[in-house]
Scaffold this motif. Structure first.
Motif, PDB file in Angstrom:
ATOM      1  N   ASP A  91     -10.833  28.818 -32.994  1.00 53.62           N
ATOM      2  CA  ASP A  91     -11.229  27.681 -33.832  1.00 53.62           C
ATOM      3  C   ASP A  91     -10.134  27.205 -34.777  1.00 53.62           C
ATOM      4  O   ASP A  91     -10.351  26.260 -35.547  1.00 53.62           O
ATOM      5  CB  ASP A  91     -12.472  28.048 -34.653  1.00 53.62           C
ATOM      6  CG  ASP A  91     -13.704  28.241 -33.781  1.00 53.62           C
ATOM      7  OD1 ASP A  91     -13.661  27.899 -32.585  1.00 53.62           O
ATOM      8  OD2 ASP A  91     -14.714  28.741 -34.301  1.00 53.62           O
ATOM      9  N   ALA A  92      -8.967  27.806 -34.733  1.00 52.66           N
ATOM     10  CA  ALA A  92      -7.911  27.534 -35.719  1.00 52.66           C
ATOM     11  C   ALA A  92      -7.571  26.051 -35.857  1.00 52.66           C
ATOM     12  O   ALA A  92      -7.364  25.569 -36.956  1.00 52.66           O
ATOM     13  CB  ALA A  92      -6.660  28.333 -35.374  1.00 52.66           C
ATOM     14  N   GLY A  93      -7.523  25.307 -34.785  1.00 51.94           N
ATOM     15  CA  GLY A  93      -7.146  23.901 -34.876  1.00 51.94           C
ATOM     16  C   GLY A  93      -8.307  22.935 -34.906  1.00 51.94           C
ATOM     17  O   GLY A  93      -8.103  21.713 -34.947  1.00 51.94           O
ATOM     18  N   ASP A  94      -9.519  23.436 -34.925  1.00 54.86           N
ATOM     19  CA  ASP A  94     -10.705  22.578 -34.869  1.00 54.86           C
ATOM     20  C   ASP A  94     -11.015  22.026 -36.259  1.00 54.86           C
ATOM     21  O   ASP A  94     -11.201  22.784 -37.207  1.00 54.86           O
ATOM     22  CB  ASP A  94     -11.896  23.382 -34.348  1.00 54.86           C
ATOM     23  CG  ASP A  94     -13.098  22.529 -34.012  1.00 54.86           C
ATOM     24  OD1 ASP A  94     -13.338  21.511 -34.697  1.00 54.86           O
ATOM     25  OD2 ASP A  94     -13.810  22.891 -33.058  1.00 54.86           O
ATOM     26  N   PRO A  95     -11.092  20.693 -36.406  1.00 49.81           N
ATOM     27  CA  PRO A  95     -11.382  20.130 -37.737  1.00 49.81           C
ATOM     28  C   PRO A  95     -12.786  20.473 -38.250  1.00 49.81           C
ATOM     29  O   PRO A  95     -13.040  20.370 -39.447  1.00 49.81           O
ATOM     30  CB  PRO A  95     -11.223  18.616 -37.538  1.00 49.81           C
ATOM     31  CG  PRO A  95     -11.237  18.390 -36.074  1.00 49.81           C
ATOM     32  CD  PRO A  95     -10.854  19.670 -35.396  1.00 49.81           C
ATOM     33  N   ALA A  96     -13.679  20.903 -37.378  1.00 50.05           N
ATOM     34  CA  ALA A  96     -15.027  21.292 -37.814  1.00 50.05           C
ATOM     35  C   ALA A  96     -15.061  22.709 -38.391  1.00 50.05           C
ATOM     36  O   ALA A  96     -16.050  23.111 -39.006  1.00 50.05           O
ATOM     37  CB  ALA A  96     -16.015  21.195 -36.653  1.00 50.05           C
ATOM     38  N   ALA A  97     -13.978  23.456 -38.223  1.00 50.79           N
ATOM     39  CA  ALA A  97     -13.936  24.834 -38.718  1.00 50.79           C
ATOM     40  C   ALA A  97     -13.801  24.849 -40.236  1.00 50.79           C
ATOM     41  O   ALA A  97     -13.110  24.023 -40.818  1.00 50.79           O
ATOM     42  CB  ALA A  97     -12.778  25.589 -38.080  1.00 50.79           C
ATOM     43  N   ARG A  98     -14.503  25.783 -40.871  1.00 46.30           N
ATOM     44  CA  ARG A  98     -14.454  25.974 -42.324  1.00 46.30           C
ATOM     45  C   ARG A  98     -14.329  27.464 -42.602  1.00 46.30           C
ATOM     46  O   ARG A  98     -14.716  28.281 -41.768  1.00 46.30           O
ATOM     47  CB  ARG A  98     -15.761  25.495 -42.970  1.00 46.30           C
ATOM     48  CG  ARG A  98     -16.046  24.024 -42.779  1.00 46.30           C
ATOM     49  CD  ARG A  98     -17.410  23.675 -43.297  1.00 46.30           C
ATOM     50  NE  ARG A  98     -17.416  23.732 -44.755  1.00 46.30           N
ATOM     51  CZ  ARG A  98     -18.308  23.113 -45.507  1.00 46.30           C
ATOM     52  NH1 ARG A  98     -19.280  22.415 -44.964  1.00 46.30           N
ATOM     53  NH2 ARG A  98     -18.246  23.199 -46.819  1.00 46.30           N
TER      54      ARG A  98
END
Length: 192
Positions: A169-176
Motif C-alpha cells: 500500500d506504500a504508493g496508494d493515496p488511500a493509505a493512511r
C-alpha cells in the motif's frame, strides 16, 4: 528482525529505561511518524518546555535512538530524526531484574494509553470517515488456547504480514497511518 531491517535490538537495561520514559517514547514516536523535527517543534506538539524536550532528546541521542538530521536552511537549528524504524528487546532479559520489569511495565502501559487515545480520537472523528474506513476499523479480542511456541509463531507471521501489506500500500493515496496495538498475554486466574 535485525538492525539491517531498521530494527534496533535494545540489550542493556539503561538503554531500555531511557526508551521507556513516557515523554521520550512519545518524542521518538513523533520523529518516526512525522520525520525530523527540532526540540522547539516537538515541545509545541507535546505542550512541554523546550529545555525539557532538549534534555530528553539528548538522552535518546546518547543511547543511539535518534541522531541529528541537519537542516541546510538553518545551520544553527538542531533537527532530530529517528535512527531505527522499530525497537525490540528480550522480554526474558528485561524480566530478569526489578528495573527491567518496571521499565517493561511502563512500556506496556504506554502502549495501552496509545490505544485509548487512538480510540477516543477515532470515535470523535467517526462521522467524518468514509464508509470504507468505518467498516475496516475496529477493536477485537480473542481467547485462543496456544503454546508459547505457537504464540511466537503468531507474532512472527503477524509482523511479516503487516510489513507485506504496508509495502503493498506504500504508493496508494488511500493509505493512511493505522494504529495497531496488539498483545498476547497468558490469561491468569478466573477473569470471567
Amino acid at each position: 528482525m535485525n538492525q539491517s531491517d531498521g530494527v534496533r535490538r535494545v540489550g542493556e537495561i539503561e538503554e531500555f529505561k531511557a526508551l521507556a520514559h513516557p515523554l521520550r517514547a512519545r518524542l521518538l514516536g513523533a520523529l518516526r511518524e512525522h520525520g525530523p523535527a527540532t526540540a522547539t517543534e516537538l515541545a509545541h506538539r507535546f505542550d512541554t518546555d523546550t529545555g525539557s524536550t532538549s534534555y530528553h532528546l539528548r538522552k535518546l541521542e546518547q543511547y543511539g535512538f535518534i541522531a541529528e538530521a541537519g537542516d541546510p536552511g538553518h545551520p544553527r537549528a538542531r533537527r532530530w530524526q529517528a535512527v531505527h524504524h522499530v525497537n525490540d528487546w528480550s522480554a526474558v532479559d528485561m524480566a530478569a531484574t526489578a528495573e527491567g520489569r518496571e521499565a517493561s511495565a511502563v512500556m506496556r502501559r504506554q502502549q495501552v494509553d496509545i490505544l485509548i487515545r487512538d480510540v477516543v480520537a477515532y470515535e470523535a472523528a467517526l462521522s467524518t470517515l468514509s464508509d470504507e474506513w468505518v467498516e475496516a476499523s475496529g477493536v477485537g479480542d480473542l481467547l485462543p488456547r496456544l503454546t508459547p511456541a505457537s504464540l511466537n509463531t503468531l507474532w512472527e507471521r503477524f509482523y511479516a504480514h503487516v510489513d507485506e501489506l504496508a509495502a503493498q500500500d506504500a504508493g496508494d493515496p488511500a493509505a493512511r497511518p493505522v494504529s495497531i496495538v496488539v498483545s498476547g498475554l497468558p490469561r491468569l486466574g478466573d477473569r470471567s
